[in-house]
Scaffold this active site. Sequence first.
Site, PDB file in Angstrom:
ATOM      1  N   GLY B 250       0.804  -1.223   0.000  1.00 16.13           N
ATOM      2  CA  GLY B 250       0.000   0.000   0.000  1.00 16.13           C
ATOM      3  C   GLY B 250       0.836   1.272   0.000  1.00 16.13           C
ATOM      4  N   HIS B 251       0.156   2.395  -0.121  1.00 14.37           N
ATOM      5  CA  HIS B 251       0.869   3.677  -0.188  1.00 14.37           C
ATOM      6  C   HIS B 251       1.587   4.002   1.126  1.00 14.37           C
ATOM      7  CE1 HIS B 251      -3.371   5.645   0.503  1.00 14.37           C
ATOM      8  NE2 HIS B 251      -2.986   4.996   1.563  1.00 14.37           N
ATOM      9  N   ASN B 252       2.770   4.580   0.976  1.00 13.64           N
ATOM     10  CA  ASN B 252       3.604   5.044   2.106  1.00 13.64           C
ATOM     11  C   ASN B 252       4.236   3.904   2.893  1.00 13.64           C
ATOM     12  OD1 ASN B 252       2.415   7.406   1.290  1.00 13.64           O
ATOM     13  ND2 ASN B 252       1.187   7.673   3.132  1.00 13.64           N
TER      14      ASN B 252
END
Lengths: 340, 340, 340
Positions: B250-252
Amino acid sequence: MADPVFFNVSGPYSLKELARIAGGELSEGADGDALFSNVAPLAEASGTDISFLDNKRYIESYCTSAAGACIVISALASKAPAGMHLVLMDDPYRGYAKVARAFYPLAPLEVNVSDKSSINETADIGGGCRIDPGVVIGAGVRIGEGCWIGANTVIGAGVTIGNDCRIGPSVTLDFTHIGSRVIIHTGVRIGQDGFGFAMGPQGHLKVPQLGRVIIEDDVEIGANSTIDRGTGPDTFIGAGTKIDNLVQIGHNVRLGRGCIVVAQVGISGSTSVGDFAAMGGQVGIAGHLEIGAGAQIAAQSGVMRNIEPGQKIGGSPSQPFREWMRGIAAIEKLSKKKGS
Amino acid sequence: MADPVFFNVSGPYSLKELARIAGGELSEGADGDALFSNVAPLAEASGTDISFLDNKRYIESYCTSAAGACIVISALASKAPAGMHLVLMDDPYRGYAKVARAFYPLAPLEVNVSDKSSINETADIGGGCRIDPGVVIGAGVRIGEGCWIGANTVIGAGVTIGNDCRIGPSVTLDFTHIGSRVIIHTGVRIGQDGFGFAMGPQGHLKVPQLGRVIIEDDVEIGANSTIDRGTGPDTFIGAGTKIDNLVQIGHNVRLGRGCIVVAQVGISGSTSVGDFAAMGGQVGIAGHLEIGAGAQIAAQSGVMRNIEPGQKIGGSPSQPFREWMRGIAAIEKLSKKKGS
Amino acid sequence: MADPVFFNVSGPYSLKELARIAGGELSEGADGDALFSNVAPLAEASGTDISFLDNKRYIESYCTSAAGACIVISALASKAPAGMHLVLMDDPYRGYAKVARAFYPLAPLEVNVSDKSSINETADIGGGCRIDPGVVIGAGVRIGEGCWIGANTVIGAGVTIGNDCRIGPSVTLDFTHIGSRVIIHTGVRIGQDGFGFAMGPQGHLKVPQLGRVIIEDDVEIGANSTIDRGTGPDTFIGAGTKIDNLVQIGHNVRLGRGCIVVAQVGISGSTSVGDFAAMGGQVGIAGHLEIGAGAQIAAQSGVMRNIEPGQKIGGSPSQPFREWMRGIAAIEKLSKKKGS
């Protein structure tokens, strides 16, 4: 904040204008004419940045942030560091989304039909579209206005797509009707045969899959997800539903409006999900079930029974949320017992 | 052993040379000048093959193997069948990997830029690269030396790739900076929007995803895996981390150095994983967590809390490994009770 | 029933002919000369449609259906509404599959080799094939007769494919031999390196993957699934096995004949699965195990031990089915206790 190689920043905007864009109100004493040139997370923001606070985890960053402005709920206004201008609203994350889009608007499409695409002469492509190299479009396909079809995407005969859609690179669309403002990310597969066999020891006989996939407006579908077409009824994704990466949607599944389907979820054939239901990552749902509107299903749950509207559930097999939590506590107790 | 349709064997090599390549030592009495022409598993090897023993499951095969030579730990030297030459070392599997590579070296790239690729005139492609048909490369892309970009791969504007990378066919790269000696297998999707919405009954509003994906040197990413770009911070994959097929990042998310991520794992947004942590297949990790360096997470675990460095955990929701095991034992006891 | 944009209906057929196609018998008094023009689900069928009853869930629809004819087991003949003609057989779903195929036969291939494909001059492509735009075929590839290779699919050097195969768009095939009548859906990745590393703190060293993937006749593989090639032994998929979407098959896995592998299953390296074993969605199986013929593994199970032939199992970690069920009941009891 954002790497200028990839993102072009707009602005600056006055605080007044940002409050209007966000849909919030300036706090007392905030200087509506102050100019801001970017968005940034609380911990990294400087005086010319506007930030936001949405998650209690980050309240310390808020109290010590150097951000010139922040979007926040009014209950937290008093905890802001001195000199921070506030935009107050009930849903700061939604406000931030709008402000960030103002600073980073979507680039206008470079309208062009690549001469390295292969478009059937009977296809009908609306004005203002961008069709990238390697795209293959079959007979009778209709695409609305302002769509971007990414490189190497393959669109089978008869598929229709509404206006202002963004179809990523390397997507496959077949037997599918798609509404407007739909975003389909790279590698998504829509409309292939569902997993339908008349099974038996003499071999598993393929059952013709005679339905379609219907995708309503404002749906978003994440990278490498797969949506099989119906067996006769259609597979259906309601307006505004958001699907994450690597999700599997079986044949004849009906998702209502505004559903949230997190990564790696699998929904088995002929299950129906009500509006605004939410499924955490890696949830599995058996076939032929009814999931009520607004149901909330914890990550990794295995759902084998119908779920009432608004019910919260968890576990594999799934239970009502509180019972699941109590069961976990009971197991943890057992597992700490000596001799067990 | 290996099908000559697909693999060209090198050699033969003397045992002395193979011991040097492996980084091991010849056992007493081994004939350093004996020639070996191939690698083979213990059960199938003949007198001109060199094999290895790494897994206790195969010790019987070792004791009865016809292999001419074997790489093995010195503690097992005495169990070798008569006449088998031994290469002794602490990590026989690593030795085997090197020996197998010597017999089956990577073929040199056939340097060529296909005239069926579409390369933006502002892209900068280093010497010694192979660019296959159907590849689409956007504006300002920089690719180092000695890279192979597989057919129908799409590389978005501004992406950079270091030296000696192998990007498989049908990959999508966007908003991404990639180091050197990185291997990205077919169908991988990197840099698309993360799953970020300001949710609400009036509709889920897309939040601009303003970060990138940074992939350090020597990373390998398996087929059809997906890595979303950051929201503002970057998504980060540390040097030497190995990711299997169908994994969702996922993002980050931040993965440290040398992590092992087995197939179908999902890591939710903003979670940080320390160096050399290992995740078994189908593990799910919730968002905003800290997973310590060297943590070991059993397959199918569902991680909802931070994990200490070096901790072993299992279960869904996850527990310390021993407690999980005791809980399983307790449940098994319950499930065998009459009347329960 | 089926959207004429996507499906061309054949027929009409007499009931007599449909009974012959299905492999069933007309019920007493059924009019063999009556003509039927389509298939339809019980709830939607009209007097010129033939339907089927296979799932007890739909028995009410059957009793009240307006379908002119229905394929059903003889035990349910007496519950049919008045005037419905019956085709009686033991496996109505198999009968339906054949009847539906008669109404909706596969369209004959439009034989053509696209001039936008890239085919190595040493490849050998049989008669009657359709090769779509963007396909890339490597040196020495052999493809039999009557195959359809979908757009933008990439077939590596030395791969062989039998007769009458349908390889979807955007597939990748490498180091693979494929039998006849195999269906590979869009986005499938076959033959890439397995996840094999000699791991260690000095870095994870890639182990050469020197095997192939062997796929026997009549296999079907769902969208975006991945099958890694063997390490030296081959990865093997037995005849008639059906694999759903987003499934991961590790290196050296052996699947027997007629296996059923539902969506998002992961099978780890070197595990062997007997004939006609069935795995529910999201099942995970550890490496180096033996799964007996005819074993049935419930959805989301985590298999860490060998399974006997014909055994039914469930749970994570998995247990014999009845013990699993008892364990669930015991936990549910605990979780409803006050104070626990």
